[in-house]
Motif scaffolding. Structure first.
Motif, PDB file in Angstrom:
ATOM      1  N   ASP A  80      22.867 -40.082 -42.376  1.00  0.00           N
ATOM      2  CA  ASP A  80      22.714 -39.680 -40.971  1.00  0.00           C
ATOM      3  C   ASP A  80      24.034 -39.815 -40.216  1.00  0.00           C
ATOM      4  O   ASP A  80      24.427 -38.912 -39.462  1.00  0.00           O
ATOM      5  CB  ASP A  80      21.631 -40.501 -40.292  1.00  0.00           C
ATOM      6  N   ALA A 110      23.269 -28.901 -39.489  1.00  0.00           N
ATOM      7  CA  ALA A 110      24.155 -29.949 -38.965  1.00  0.00           C
ATOM      8  C   ALA A 110      25.619 -29.650 -39.214  1.00  0.00           C
ATOM      9  O   ALA A 110      26.485 -30.289 -38.633  1.00  0.00           O
ATOM     10  CB  ALA A 110      23.795 -31.288 -39.584  1.00  0.00           C
ATOM     11  N   LEU A 121      26.625 -37.124 -41.355  1.00  0.00           N
ATOM     12  CA  LEU A 121      26.363 -35.789 -40.815  1.00  0.00           C
ATOM     13  C   LEU A 121      26.491 -35.730 -39.302  1.00  0.00           C
ATOM     14  O   LEU A 121      26.903 -34.700 -38.750  1.00  0.00           O
ATOM     15  CB  LEU A 121      24.963 -35.328 -41.237  1.00  0.00           C
ATOM     16  N   SER A 166      22.868 -30.416 -45.171  1.00  0.00           N
ATOM     17  CA  SER A 166      22.194 -30.050 -43.920  1.00  0.00           C
ATOM     18  C   SER A 166      22.857 -28.817 -43.336  1.00  0.00           C
ATOM     19  O   SER A 166      23.898 -28.911 -42.685  1.00  0.00           O
ATOM     20  CB  SER A 166      22.252 -31.199 -42.912  1.00  0.00           C
TER      21      SER A 166
END
Length: 210
Positions: free
Chosen positions: A115, A170, A118, A167
């Motif tokens: 997390d 992202a 990104l 992602s």
């Protein structure tokens, strides 16, 4: 008929740069993978005990950057003069710095660090730097250096492809020049065909499950 042979693990990883180059240039090669139970026997036979390993007939070598430079010199993908060659080397090595940090994160801190990577590292450091690098050449509307694709472009594309797999939303939406570049390389006919192949689709980007 080409006598090229590539040996790598059954993942994308660093071997993917070489595959992208060869497929994009329409060069036949044998894409061999290390057997699941065969690495212990193969490792001592290779310089530095590592893959990717590459053969051109009886000549063999390892080290991804060295292999890419070897192929680029042979197939006209290493710039048109010494200045372009230096810029291509710089671009490749710059992408490599980010790629090494990505690999370290993938294998050492993936579950806990995804997390943050990104949300912070990619949009605040990685992509702004790469987009700025791309825009040094014709405002980012072509390749990293000059008017022709180079081995540095395959490295940048492969790294962006790995980030997009982490992602898609992202990564590139806030960097339109970089996104357009990614889509252009991905749409090159031989690359598009290779990426859509069953063999490529079955391979993960690395050995950690991503």
């Amino acid at each position: 008929m080409s006598n090229y042979r590539l040996l790598y693990f059954n993942i994308k990883g660093k071997g993917q740069l070489i595959r992208l180059f060869l497929h994009d240039h329409g060069i036949e090669f044998t894409d061999d993978t290390v057997p699941d139970d065969g690495w212990a026997a193969i490792k001592p036979t290779l310089p530095f005990g590592q893959v990717p390993a590459f053969w051109d007939g009886d000549f063999s070598m390892v080290q991804t950057a060295a292999i890419m430079r070897f192929l680029s010199r042979k197939h006209g993908a290493y710039g048109t003069n010494d200045t372009e060659k230096a810029q291509i080397d710089m671009a490749y090595d710059g992408v490599e710095d980010f790629y090494v940090r990505y690999i370290r994160f993938i294998y050492d801190d993936f579950a806990a660090g995804k997390d943050k990577y990104l949300a912070e590292t990619v949009p605040e450091s990685v992509l702004p730097t790469l987009q700025k690098l791309l825009m040094r050449n014709k405002n980012g509307e072509g390749f990293l250096v000059g008017d022709k694709i180079s081995f540095a472009d395959y490295h940048l594309f492969q790294f962006l492809d790995a980030l997009m797999d982490l992602s898609a939303l992202a990564c590139l939406e806030a960097f339109p020049v970089l996104k357009a570049y990614y889509e252009r390389i991905k749409a090159r006919p031989n690359i598009s065909k290779f990426l859509a192949s069953d063999l490529n689709q079955k391979r993960t980007f690395n050995g950690a499950g991503h």
